[in-house]
Design a protein around this motif. Structure first.
Motif, short mmCIF file in Angstrom:
data_model
loop_
_atom_site.label_atom_id
_atom_site.label_comp_id
_atom_site.label_asym_id
_atom_site.label_seq_id
_atom_site.Cartn_x
_atom_site.Cartn_y
_atom_site.Cartn_z
N ASN A 66 17.04 -39.25 47.05
CA ASN A 66 15.84 -39.70 47.71
C ASN A 66 16.17 -40.24 49.10
O ASN A 66 17.08 -41.09 49.23
CB ASN A 66 15.14 -40.81 46.90
CG ASN A 66 14.68 -40.30 45.54
OD1 ASN A 66 14.22 -39.16 45.43
ND2 ASN A 66 14.83 -41.14 44.52
N PRO A 67 15.47 -39.79 50.12
CA PRO A 67 15.78 -40.28 51.47
C PRO A 67 15.35 -41.73 51.65
O PRO A 67 14.31 -42.16 51.14
CB PRO A 67 14.98 -39.36 52.38
CG PRO A 67 13.84 -38.87 51.54
CD PRO A 67 14.38 -38.80 50.14
N HIS A 68 16.14 -42.49 52.36
CA HIS A 68 15.82 -43.87 52.69
C HIS A 68 15.82 -44.02 54.21
O HIS A 68 16.82 -43.70 54.86
CB HIS A 68 16.84 -44.83 52.07
CG HIS A 68 16.67 -46.25 52.51
ND1 HIS A 68 15.62 -47.04 52.09
CD2 HIS A 68 17.41 -47.01 53.37
CE1 HIS A 68 15.71 -48.23 52.66
NE2 HIS A 68 16.79 -48.24 53.43
N THR A 69 14.73 -44.46 54.75
CA THR A 69 14.60 -44.61 56.20
C THR A 69 14.59 -46.09 56.55
O THR A 69 13.90 -46.89 55.91
CB THR A 69 13.30 -43.96 56.72
OG1 THR A 69 13.30 -42.58 56.35
CG2 THR A 69 13.19 -44.08 58.23
N ALA A 70 15.36 -46.45 57.56
CA ALA A 70 15.42 -47.85 58.01
C ALA A 70 15.38 -47.89 59.52
O ALA A 70 15.90 -46.99 60.21
CB ALA A 70 16.70 -48.51 57.51
N LEU A 71 14.71 -48.91 60.07
CA LEU A 71 14.78 -49.14 61.50
C LEU A 71 16.23 -49.38 61.89
O LEU A 71 16.98 -50.05 61.17
CB LEU A 71 13.93 -50.35 61.90
CG LEU A 71 12.42 -50.18 61.98
CD1 LEU A 71 11.78 -51.49 62.38
CD2 LEU A 71 12.03 -49.09 62.97
N TYR A 72 16.61 -48.85 63.03
CA TYR A 72 17.99 -49.05 63.47
C TYR A 72 18.18 -50.47 63.98
O TYR A 72 17.31 -51.04 64.65
CB TYR A 72 18.36 -48.06 64.58
CG TYR A 72 19.79 -48.20 65.01
CD1 TYR A 72 20.81 -47.67 64.23
CD2 TYR A 72 20.12 -48.91 66.16
CE1 TYR A 72 22.15 -47.82 64.59
CE2 TYR A 72 21.45 -49.07 66.54
CZ TYR A 72 22.45 -48.53 65.74
OH TYR A 72 23.77 -48.69 66.10
N SER A 73 19.29 -51.05 63.65
CA SER A 73 19.66 -52.36 64.20
C SER A 73 21.13 -52.32 64.58
O SER A 73 21.92 -51.59 63.95
CB SER A 73 19.39 -53.46 63.17
OG SER A 73 20.15 -53.25 62.00
N PRO A 74 21.51 -53.08 65.61
CA PRO A 74 22.92 -53.09 66.03
C PRO A 74 23.84 -53.43 64.87
O PRO A 74 23.56 -54.33 64.08
CB PRO A 74 22.94 -54.19 67.11
CG PRO A 74 21.53 -54.22 67.63
CD PRO A 74 20.66 -53.93 66.45
N LEU A 133 16.08 -45.28 67.24
CA LEU A 133 14.91 -45.91 66.62
C LEU A 133 15.08 -46.10 65.12
O LEU A 133 14.67 -47.12 64.57
CB LEU A 133 13.65 -45.07 66.89
CG LEU A 133 13.28 -44.83 68.35
CD1 LEU A 133 12.01 -44.01 68.44
CD2 LEU A 133 13.13 -46.15 69.09
N ALA A 134 15.62 -45.08 64.44
CA ALA A 134 15.67 -45.15 62.99
C ALA A 134 16.80 -44.28 62.46
O ALA A 134 17.29 -43.38 63.15
CB ALA A 134 14.34 -44.72 62.38
N ARG A 135 17.20 -44.56 61.23
CA ARG A 135 18.23 -43.78 60.55
C ARG A 135 17.72 -43.42 59.17
O ARG A 135 17.17 -44.26 58.45
CB ARG A 135 19.52 -44.59 60.43
CG ARG A 135 20.68 -43.83 59.79
CD ARG A 135 21.76 -44.78 59.33
NE ARG A 135 21.31 -45.64 58.23
CZ ARG A 135 22.00 -46.67 57.74
NH1 ARG A 135 23.19 -46.97 58.26
NH2 ARG A 135 21.53 -47.38 56.74
#
Length: 607
Positions: free
Chosen positions: A270-278, A260-262
């Motif tokens: 600082n943490p950076h969250t992104a939706l997972y994409s292929p 779902l996310a990384r």
């Protein structure tokens, strides 16, 4: 083509019948039906082209557009959400103490903003209350939606159809309705509705508690249960202990359950969250969120370089600021109906990932390619700014549930008091004698000038389909009058009810309006019936005011049908209601409203 007056009237009656059938079928958009009516009247020669399009120049169109802007201002500044939070605080877990302010609050807010928007705002509030108290949401949602429906009985701007009634009175007598002309009737009906649900109605909507028991308790339900409802066994946080790039990253992707996310720490920590994409790569120390069965997650976490951390729900507070999860429902009036997630390019369009789709209680097997329907429930994940955006439009989706750990944000909450001042000023100047149309325009302009809403948001809040519906239906009432159809209906009403019995004629008008509102929209019904009511009163030589008020009240009494208005259609899915549920509560409530109004109206507005 019809040639004589009688034939013209018959043609218009057939057109009204066809319009009702098309609207009841829910196969064709209401605004397109209204345009069909407009074109048909022009091509038939019953109205001139200028008369056919005259509705677009009516003052009601400008006023309704301004009201959409005012309603958006109230939403974006948190007025509606503030009311919901107060309800939760004061209710203290007691069902009746929660139900009454929900019903009354929805009615009061709906009297000055879109009642459909009020219900959309209140649904997540009710679901949160149900989650926190364990009370069956079905016993709160219907009273709330009926309260919003009743808002049309409280003020002149409660529903666009009220303005049509006011215009009919003004055209016939030179005296339109005031802002609060009929509020006392609406308040009596609202009080009766609250009493009905407090003593009878709520017991017809299932057991008190969501677990089937009849004893209140503090619910320990977590948001994880929502995943189980969607058939998702586990959502886990895993750590990547070594870098995976290129083909190695693709190998991880092939072996993983759904990612779902990384989350990755940036250069400054600082943490950076992104939706997972292929195609994403993985660096040492990355955290990923995955969902799947026990077996899938166990197999994946056993791979070299992948280490389990903990359940996502146990670590949710550390993710909640950047990654959220919501259950949303496809709005009954959504433009995306009939299109699949793939066709919508959902990720690109909304910046969100669809985890699962429920239709009824069953997940869609081919959720990516199956066309969406009204009432479908989507479990979506992404950044909260994106999730807020999907809710703020109020056009395609309605939020059903959100994590208890994260209260819904309000974009312009710091300007709440400015919004309230604008709202009360609009009401005050209207009461003081200023034209309601001018007052609404001034309020809309003030909303933009004070920054409570941007110009783009103001224009975006105006629902063109509603304006087209009103503008397209207004000529139909004009055609009835021009062909003598209004007079034919009036004469038939008088012959059946008796010219010596105004109360009997009022009953017939009330029943006709209520029945039509179950098929046509509330606005279309009042546009058609208001001139008939006024003409019937003038024909009898009595005051048209009580007749007009009767049809106005009846137009907001569509309780017995789940499709009578988007206001009630919105709660069908979240409340798991059936048509029978609406009959059980709607029919007795309708009879109660009818008896109350037919007794009270002549006392307040004598014939």
């Amino acid at each position: 083509m019809p040639n004589d007056a009688s034939g013209d009237a018959t043609f218009v009656f057939y057109l009204i019948g066809l319009t009702a059938i098309l609207m009841a079928s829910s196969k064709v958009r209401y605004d397109l039906i209204a345009l069909f009516v407009l074109v048909t009247l022009a091509l038939s020669g019953i109205l001139t082209p200028t008369e056919a399009v005259s509705g677009f120049g009516a003052t009601i169109i400008i006023m309704v557009a301004g009201l959409f802007v005012v309603g958006e201002m109230l939403d974006r500044t948190g007025v509606a959400r503030t009311v919901g939070d107060m309800i939760l605080k004061q209710g203290k877990g007691d069902e009746v103490r929660l139900m009454i302010p929900l019903c009354v609050g929805a009615a009061l807010l709906g009297s000055v903003m879109s009642s459909t928007a009020v219900v959309a705002i209140f649904i997540p509030i009710v679901m949160r209350i149900a989650r926190d108290t364990g009370i069956n949401a079905a016993r709160l949602l219907m009273p709330m939606s009926f309260g919003a429906l009743l808002s049309g009985m409280l003020t002149l701007i409660g529903t666009p159809g009220n303005l049509a009634v006011s215009d009919a009175l003004r055209d016939a007598t030179g005296q339109p309705l005031g802002f609060f002309s009929f509020s006392v009737i609406g308040l009596i009906v609202l009080a009766g509705t609250v009493l009905f649900f407090a003593f009878v109605g709520r017991h017809l909507l299932g057991p008190l508690m969501a677990d089937g028991s009849d004893r209140p308790r503090r619910a320990d339900r977590s948001f994880a249960e929502l995943y189980h409802i969607h058939g998702l066994d586990r959502v886990e946080v895993l750590r990547v202990e070594q870098a995976f790039t290129g083909s190695a990253a693709r190998e991880v992707e092939r072996n993983a359950p759904r990612i779902l996310a990384r989350r990755r720490r940036g250069p400054r920590g600082n943490p950076h969250t992104a939706l997972y994409s292929p195609g994403m790569d993985f660096q040492q120390g990355d955290l990923i969120v995955v969902t799947g069965s026990d077996a899938q997650i166990a197999a994946f976490s056993g791979l070299p370089g992948i280490e389990p951390v903990q359940s996502f729900f146990n670590d949710m507070n550390t993710w909640i600021d950047t990654l959220g999860i919501l259950e949303v429902m496809v709005h009954p009036e959504a433009k995306i109906r009939g299109r699949s997630i793939t066709e919508l390019e959902f990720r690109s369009r909304y910046g969100l990932e669809v985890i699962n789709v429920l239709r009824g209680t069953k997940p869609l097997e081919e959720m990516e390619t199956t066309p969406l329907k009204a009432g479908d429930r989507l479990l979506v994940t992404g950044k909260w700014t994106r999730l807020d955006a999907i809710n703020s439009t109020g056009r395609d989706f309605v939020i059903i549930e959100e994590p208890a750990e994260r209260a819904q944000s309000v974009p312009n909450s710091n300007k709440l008091w400015i919004a309230l001042i604008i709202l009360f000023a609009m009401i005050a100047v209207s009461i003081g004698g200023m034209s309601i149309t001018i007052a609404v325009i001034l309020a809309a302009v003030a909303a933009v000038m004070t920054g409570t809403i941007s110009t783009n948001q103001a224009y975006g809040s105006i629902r063109l389909e509603t304006l087209v519906l009103i503008a397209g239906m207004l000529p139909l009432a004009q055609a009835l009058d021009k062909t003598g159809g209004t007079q034919i209906i009036v004469q038939n009403l008088l012959s059946m009810a008796g010219e010596e019995s105004p109360r009997a004629v009022m009953f017939a008008l009330f029943f006709m309006t209520m029945a039509l509102s179950w098929i046509l929209s509330n606005t279309a019904t009042l546009v058609l019936v208001a001139p008939i009511a006024v003409n019937a009163a003038l024909e009898m030589g009595v005051s048209p005011m009580p007749m007009a008020i009767a049809v106005l009240i009846a137009g907001s009494a569509g309780f017995a049908s789940p499709v009578s208005s988007p206001v009630v259609t919105l709660v069908v899915g979240p409340g798991n209601y059936t048509f029978v549920d609406f009959l059980k509560c709607g029919l007795p409530l309708t009879l109660l409203v009818m008896a109350t109004t037919l007794f009270v109206i002549p006392l307040v507005f004598p014939f």
